[in-house]
Design a protein around this motif. Structure first.
Motif, PDB file in Angstrom:
ATOM      1  N   GLY A   1       0.791  -1.221   0.000  1.00 51.45           N
ATOM      2  CA  GLY A   1       0.000   0.000   0.000  1.00 51.45           C
ATOM      3  C   GLY A   1       0.827   1.277   0.000  1.00 51.45           C
ATOM      4  N   PHE A   2       2.025   1.228   0.575  1.00 53.63           N
ATOM      5  CA  PHE A   2       2.794   2.461   0.770  1.00 53.63           C
ATOM      6  C   PHE A   2       3.016   3.252  -0.523  1.00 53.63           C
TER       7      PHE A   2
ATOM      8  N   GLY B   1       7.191  -6.109   4.685  1.00 46.02           N
ATOM      9  CA  GLY B   1       6.900  -4.726   4.321  1.00 46.02           C
ATOM     10  C   GLY B   1       7.929  -4.152   3.378  1.00 46.02           C
ATOM     11  N   ILE B   2       9.200  -4.305   3.719  1.00 49.30           N
ATOM     12  CA  ILE B   2      10.247  -3.711   2.884  1.00 49.30           C
ATOM     13  C   ILE B   2      10.285  -4.389   1.515  1.00 49.30           C
TER      14      ILE B   2
ATOM     15  N   LEU C   1       0.277   6.664   5.824  1.00 49.05           N
ATOM     16  CA  LEU C   1       1.668   6.357   5.466  1.00 49.05           C
ATOM     17  C   LEU C   1       2.529   6.267   6.717  1.00 49.05           C
ATOM     18  N   ALA C   2       2.330   7.212   7.640  1.00 52.07           N
ATOM     19  CA  ALA C   2       3.149   7.203   8.856  1.00 52.07           C
ATOM     20  C   ALA C   2       2.861   5.959   9.687  1.00 52.07           C
ATOM     21  N   THR C   3       1.568   5.586   9.766  1.00 52.17           N
ATOM     22  CA  THR C   3       1.221   4.382  10.529  1.00 52.17           C
ATOM     23  C   THR C   3       1.844   3.154   9.877  1.00 52.17           C
ATOM     24  N   SER C   4       1.785   3.068   8.532  1.00 55.40           N
ATOM     25  CA  SER C   4       2.399   1.938   7.838  1.00 55.40           C
ATOM     26  C   SER C   4       3.873   1.834   8.213  1.00 55.40           C
ATOM     27  N   LEU C   5       4.550   2.972   8.155  1.00 55.45           N
ATOM     28  CA  LEU C   5       5.984   2.976   8.466  1.00 55.45           C
ATOM     29  C   LEU C   5       6.224   2.514   9.891  1.00 55.45           C
TER      30      LEU C   5
END
Lengths: 333, 419, 209, 214
Positions: C105-106, D14-15, D194-198
């Motif tokens: 999603g990012f 994630g990465i 976006l910040a929460t994802s990070l």
């Protein structure tokens, strides 16, 4: 009895009287039938015009992204676009992003194929025209001819034949739908090896002609939740598929940024948006008459007027009664 | 704190983007295709000429760009059928019809999208194209071997802007995280709502009536719920000092246990653990409308002087706030649910709008993680604001001086849709 | 026959819910509980028949897709949630799903929600052929976006020409936006009521077309 | 094992998926194909969590004979009845007029009407709140209510009869000031997501670990 008390009494009226009022206002117009005209807006016209340009070589998706809770708003939109597509012989893929939404897809088909619906389409099951398909008759017009030559007759009142697998494919629900959209940009068949009726999609002529979202011309998401954005994020931004929104009124105002930024081609907002599409269909002779959404607009008018009157009366009582002095906060707005 | 912190990153992207957009222009070399075989064209229709095949950039090595010379005489041609097979195969069956191009469309297409006939990376293919008349009769042109094979790339040059924006975002968030972790004091503007919260507590104390606090109806995973519980801690601490009764009904069992802890802790910190009433925080029911009915009943019976609705709310916002306003209470609401905010604004005395709720909780909680994230997001908003301001100025210049500099700025942030 | 019974049952439950407007009662409570059970049960049935069976069980039984054991076992770990001693194992599938979903999603969110919206905010103020209300609209749109962003900007006090005036304009713009949401929300709720009345008066009682 | 491994899974996953977006190469596509194949299977099991906690709450209620415990049967019976019906007659999943089934009947004629009606209750509540609670207490609330009235009239046919300017103004509000407000909120929310994802990917935010023992 002091003046303040009258206002207070008025404001503390048993709210069941108000409930009764809104109930009466939403029933009566159905029997009077004003049929007030609905003017169309460019947000809806752009979807209509886009679909109207397409033909049997093209294909569209209609995604049923709503639960029964909002079907009163979302269903007429999906049905209107579906009937428009069938009229123009555009193949329609139907999907759903959640188990409950799968049922709404089936309900929409039931409605459009039901002989009691004015201007219905006669559905031919995938199995029923197997022999023709295997004989290589897959073009829409030759198919109709061959089918009618077999002794089938279009029922009275039906607007045309629709062949499952040629004119529509009920793909239905698949989990983690955003990934399904991503996957369909490569191949629809790997995401849906079988459709909702258990038919093999690989055998469907429309899937052979439109193998991935790249070969599809539009997707309409009739949506009651934020899932409509998935179509923008995963299909539009990835490979440029044109997206049309059909949104509940509650959501409609939030998605104008997508419209203005050109990420969607148009949007139908709430019952009003659906009514506009129905008006466009009827004006252009695609459906014999307008449908449920348009008929609801009279009630909508009456109910809005009542609610506005209630707001005005309530505020008069509030300020005349001097209640505003009681609770004012210094830091408040 | 440094004043020019927004300018630095903004300049950075301003400078980087044009450089990259220049580097991005494609340099494709035309490879002349070798002629392998020649078939006598049927006298019926003229056939297409040379076929050119190029590798498509930014793909997984599964696409080729195919173009061909249209025939001299296009009379009677309805479409072109494009066939492909692996080079060197002699079997006529190996030819696959990969594309049909209508005669009036440009003689070019991207091959490999068809999942039935994929192109494999590093494999050499050959093509032949037939002119087709209205009856479907095919008249084949010569066979051409592709001058190139498809190769997958390691980096997608069309996604540079997303990479820069993403990288910048990650950098800013972590920069402020680190800064907050080091204990740097960072400025957050006072939020008007906090003042209103204190005032409302005071009002309840004066009147000697209880305070109702609803921490939303969502689960603990919701950011709004977490923010609300932070604020609850602060409110409870104040209440503990004044010894005002507190009512906290919960809909989620896990939120209930956390809320109970938070309130107990607040009484302890205020030095009044004895004043804590274990019945003040309780679990009501999970059913949405039953919860509302329960809370509304309490409002009418206990007549709290102040109602707080902070956290995530759905349709019940309307029902709660309506009853509260009838009972004459001061109401303070806060949520990030955009559709519920208008109802809170028209029924409550003060409403924390969207991000203000998070900010209020960060402001009150003083937790470095929260403040760092908020500052990082603020910095990004600053960059966006910078861009919009510049765009506005450029837009005015465009109108006044009839230039086109806004288009240039817009191109900087425009990322192409097609892969 | 099937349809007729169906509509009568549907009408009964519709009225059962509406009875709540008069007073909370046992029939309403029954309907409220039924809907929870049916929707979860329906979801479970569909998920099994459409996902688990064709994508996991059938390929595994056919014998040559052993690699699917990995997601299968990872999925099964969810169930450890109910066994307190090893419930931490359920963090593995949750972690897998959360991490990858956030990762996918990012960049897409960055593109659709940030870059595209920034692009959308950079429109020319005037182009030939625009009506006056479109030009003012564009100006309102650009200035309004800027002002509303200032309102949500927490690192500076709302003082001075840029931040002070900006945030004041911002809150006005936000209020007008909320007004639109308010109006549309009212409209939406009424529409849902209209849908039910069409069902009761039309499908059930055949009083209206 | 209990904390570190899940945090590693989140970070690596994630990465990897973030980088995958920028790499068109075949290897990256293969990884992605596996991901799209596997995730639906894994996530399907998550449903068990919801069903499990529903079962637990309601069987607990029945056992303790808590208030209104009888209604818990109304949850539990369809909860397990629906999958059993679907298993006995799998064709009922596809529904439709051609194959009437109990499964389809329960969905179409109990679930759909109840759920559709639940939300329509709010029409009544809005009317009542309109009279008793929506107040123009301040300048800002007044602006909000005025904009709402214009939009509400503009959206229905009767607005047209009251004056052409009403729908025109309503649309103008929707297309410009409303757009500005919503875009600012969207940008703010976008950065928030976006910040929460990070925070989750890099293990700064660990709330999701909770609730399953320390």
């Amino acid at each position: 009895m002091s003046a303040v008390n009258i206002w207070e009494k008025m404001l503390n009226i048993d709210r069941r009287w108000i409930f009764l009022g809104i109930g009466v206002v939403s029933i009566v117009p159905f029997f009077i039938n004003f049929g007030m005209p609905v003017r169309t807006t460019r947000e809806v016209e752009s979807i209509y015009d886009y679909v109207d340009e397409l033909g049997s070589d093209n294909a569209i998706f209609i995604s049923f992204d709503f639960a029964p809770g909002t079907s009163a708003e979302n269903m007429p939109m999906a049905v209107a676009v579906m009937r428009h597509a069938f009229y123009n012989d555009i193949p329609v893929f139907m999907t759903a992003n959640y188990p409950l939404h799968h049922g709404m897809m089936l309900a929409a088909m039931e409605y459009v194929f039901n002989p009691t619906t004015e201007g219905f389409y006669e559905d031919v099951d995938f199995e029923d025209w197997k022999d023709l398909r295997e004989a290589g008759v897959t073009g829409k017009y030759e198919l109709i001819e061959a089918w009618e030559n077999q002794g089938n007759q279009l029922p009275e009142g039906a607007l045309g034949w629709v062949f499952e697998g040629r004119d529509y494919a009920a793909l239905g629900y698949a989990p983690v739908f955003n990934l399904v959209i991503l996957g369909m940009t490569v191949s629809i068949e790997t995401q849906y090896p079988v459709d909702a009726h258990g038919n093999s999609t690989g055998e469907m002529p429309m899937l052979q002609e439109h193998k991935s979202l790249r070969e599809v011309d539009m997707a309409l998401t009739s949506s009651g939740s934020g899932a409509c954005v998935w179509w923008v994020t995963y299909a539009r931004e990835k490979m440029g598929l044109p997206i049309a929104f059909g949104l509940t009124a509650v959501m409609a105002t939030d998605y104008f940024p997508y419209l203005q930024a050109g990420q969607v081609i148009g949007q139908m907002g709430g019952l009003r948006g659906a009514a506009e599409y129905e008006v466009l269909l009827t004006e252009n002779g695609i459906t014999p008459s307008t449908d449920k959404a348009f008929r609801g607009m009279d009630v909508q008018s009456a109910a809005h007027i009542l609610i506005i009157l209630l707001i005005i009366m309530g505020n008069i009582a509030f300020f005349a009664g001097g209640f505003h002095k009681k609770t004012l906060l210094k830091g408040g707005r | 704190m440094r004043k020019n912190w927004i300018v630095v990153p903004a300049l950075m992207i301003l400078l980087l983007l044009p450089a990259l957009s220049v580097a991005q222009s494609v340099d494709e070399i035309l490879t002349p295709a070798a002629e392998v075989q020649l078939e006598q064209p049927d006298p019926g229709l003229d056939v297409p000429g040379t076929i050119t095949v190029l590798d498509r950039k930014n793909d997984a090595g599964d696409l080729l760009v195919v173009s061909f010379e249209q025939p001299l005489y296009t009379d009677g041609i309805f479409a072109y059928n494009v066939y492909r097979r692996v080079a060197g195969e002699s079997d006529a069956e190996a030819w696959n019809l990969v594309e049909i191009i209508p005669a009036d469309e440009p003689p070019e297409f991207i091959d490999g999208y068809d999942p039935e006939y994929p192109i494999n990376s590093g494999v050499l293919y050959e093509y032949r194209i037939a002119s087709v008349n209205i009856d479907g009769e095919e008249f084949f042109g010569p066979v051409f071997e592709a001058g190139t094979v498809s190769v997958g790339e390691i980096y997608h040059t069309g996604k540079t802007r997303v990479l820069i924006a993403g990288g910048l975002f990650i950098f800013l968030i972590f920069y402020y995280f680190a800064k907050a972790q080091r204990g740097a004091k960072m400025y957050l503007r006072p939020i008007a709502g906090i003042e209103a919260i204190d005032e409302a507590i005071g009002r309840a104390t004066e009147m000697g009536k209880p305070i109702l606090y609803v921490p939303g109806l969502s689960s603990i995973a919701d950011v709004a719920t977490i923010a609300s519980l932070t604020i609850l801690g602060r409110v409870a601490k104040k209440i503990a000092v004044y010894q005002t009764p507190l009512i906290v009904p919960n809909r989620d069992p896990i939120v209930f246990t956390v809320a109970e802890e938070v309130v107990k802790q607040a009484y302890l910190e205020a030095g009044r653990p004895d004043a804590y009433d274990p019945d003040s925080v309780f679990f009501l029911t999970t059913s949405q409308f039953a919860f509302v009915a329960g809370v509304n009943g309490m409002m009418m019976r206990e007549k709290p002087a102040t109602n707080f609705y902070l956290g995530m709310f759905w349709a019940e916002s309307l029902l709660l706030a309506e009853t509260g306003s009838l009972s004459g209470a001061i109401q303070i609401a806060g949520t990030d649910a955009v559709t519920q905010l208008p109802f809170f604004i028209t029924t409550c005395d003060y409403t924390l709008i969207g991000e203000e709720l998070y900010a209020a909780s960060a402001y009150l909680g003083q937790e470095p993680k929260q403040i760092g994230a908020l500052k990082g997001q603020d910095a990004c908003k600053g960059i966006i604001m910078g861009f919009i301001t510049v765009a506005l100025i450029f837009g005015i210049i465009d109108v006044v001086a009839n230039t086109h500099i806004l288009d240039w700025l817009r191109d900087l942030v425009t990322s192409p849709i097609m892969e | 026959m099937y349809d007729i019974i169906g509509i009568w049952v549907g009408a009964f439950f519709t009225l059962a819910i509406y009875s709540f407007l008069y007073k909370e009662n046992p029939i309403y409570r029954l309907a409220e509980h039924l809907v929870v059970g049916i929707s979860a049960g329906y979801g479970m049935a569909i998920t099994y028949q459409i996902t688990v069976k064709p994508r996991l069980i059938d390929p595994l039984l056919s014998g040559d897709h052993w690699i699917l054991l990995i997601p299968g076992i990872l999925g099964l770990l969810y169930i450890t949630r109910f066994i307190p001693r090893i419930s931490w194992l359920s963090r593995y599938p949750i972690g897998f799903y959360m991490g990858t979903a956030m990762g996918v999603g990012f960049p897409l969110t960055m593109k659709a929600n940030v870059l595209r919206q920034l692009e959308g905010a950079m429109v020319p103020l005037y182009q030939s052929g625009m009506a006056w209300y479109e030009v003012t609209g564009n100006i309102v749109m650009i200035l309004g976006t800027l002002a509303a962003l200032i309102y949500f900007f927490f690192s500076k006090p709302h003082k001075g020409l840029f931040f002070g005036t900006g945030s004041k304009i911002g809150i006005w713009v936000i209020m007008v936006g909320f007004g639109a949401t308010f109006g549309f929300t009212v409209m939406g709720r009424i529409s849902l009521l209209i849908g039910r009345i069409q069902y009761l008066l039309g499908d059930w009682l055949h009083l209206i077309e | 094992m209990k904390r570190t491994v899940p945090l590693m899974i989140v970070m690596v996953g994630g990465i990897l998926m973030m980088l995958q977006y920028f790499i068109p190469h075949q290897i990256s596509q293969t990884v992605f194909a596996y991901y799209t194949d596997w995730t639906p299977i894994i996530v399907a099991f998550a449903l068990v969590l919801g069903v499990g906690s529903l079962t637990r709450i309601h069987s607990h209620k029945i056992r303790r004979k808590a208030k209104n415990w009888q209604y818990s049967y109304a949850v539990l019976i369809p909860l397990f009845g629906m999958p059993i019906l679907a298993h006995l007659w799998p064709e009922s999943i596809s529904g439709g007029m051609d194959s009437p089934s109990i499964f389809h009947f329960i969905f179409m004629h109990i679930q759909v009407p109840i759920q559709a009606t639940m939300f329509s209750l709010l029409a009544f509540y809005i009317a009542s709140a309109a009279f008793r609670a929506f107040r123009a207490k301040s300048a800002l609330a007044t602006v909000l209510l005025l904009a709402a009235v214009v939009v509400m009239l503009g959206q229905v046919p009767i607005g047209e009869l009251l004056g052409r300017w009403l729908p025109e103004t309503g649309l103008w509000i929707l297309r410009y000031p409303n757009l500005a407000a919503k875009r600012a909120i969207m940008l703010g929310v976008g950065f928030g997501i976006l910040a929460t994802s990070l925070k989750i990917i890099f293990g700064v935010e660990r709330n999701w670990l909770g609730g399953a023992g320390k």
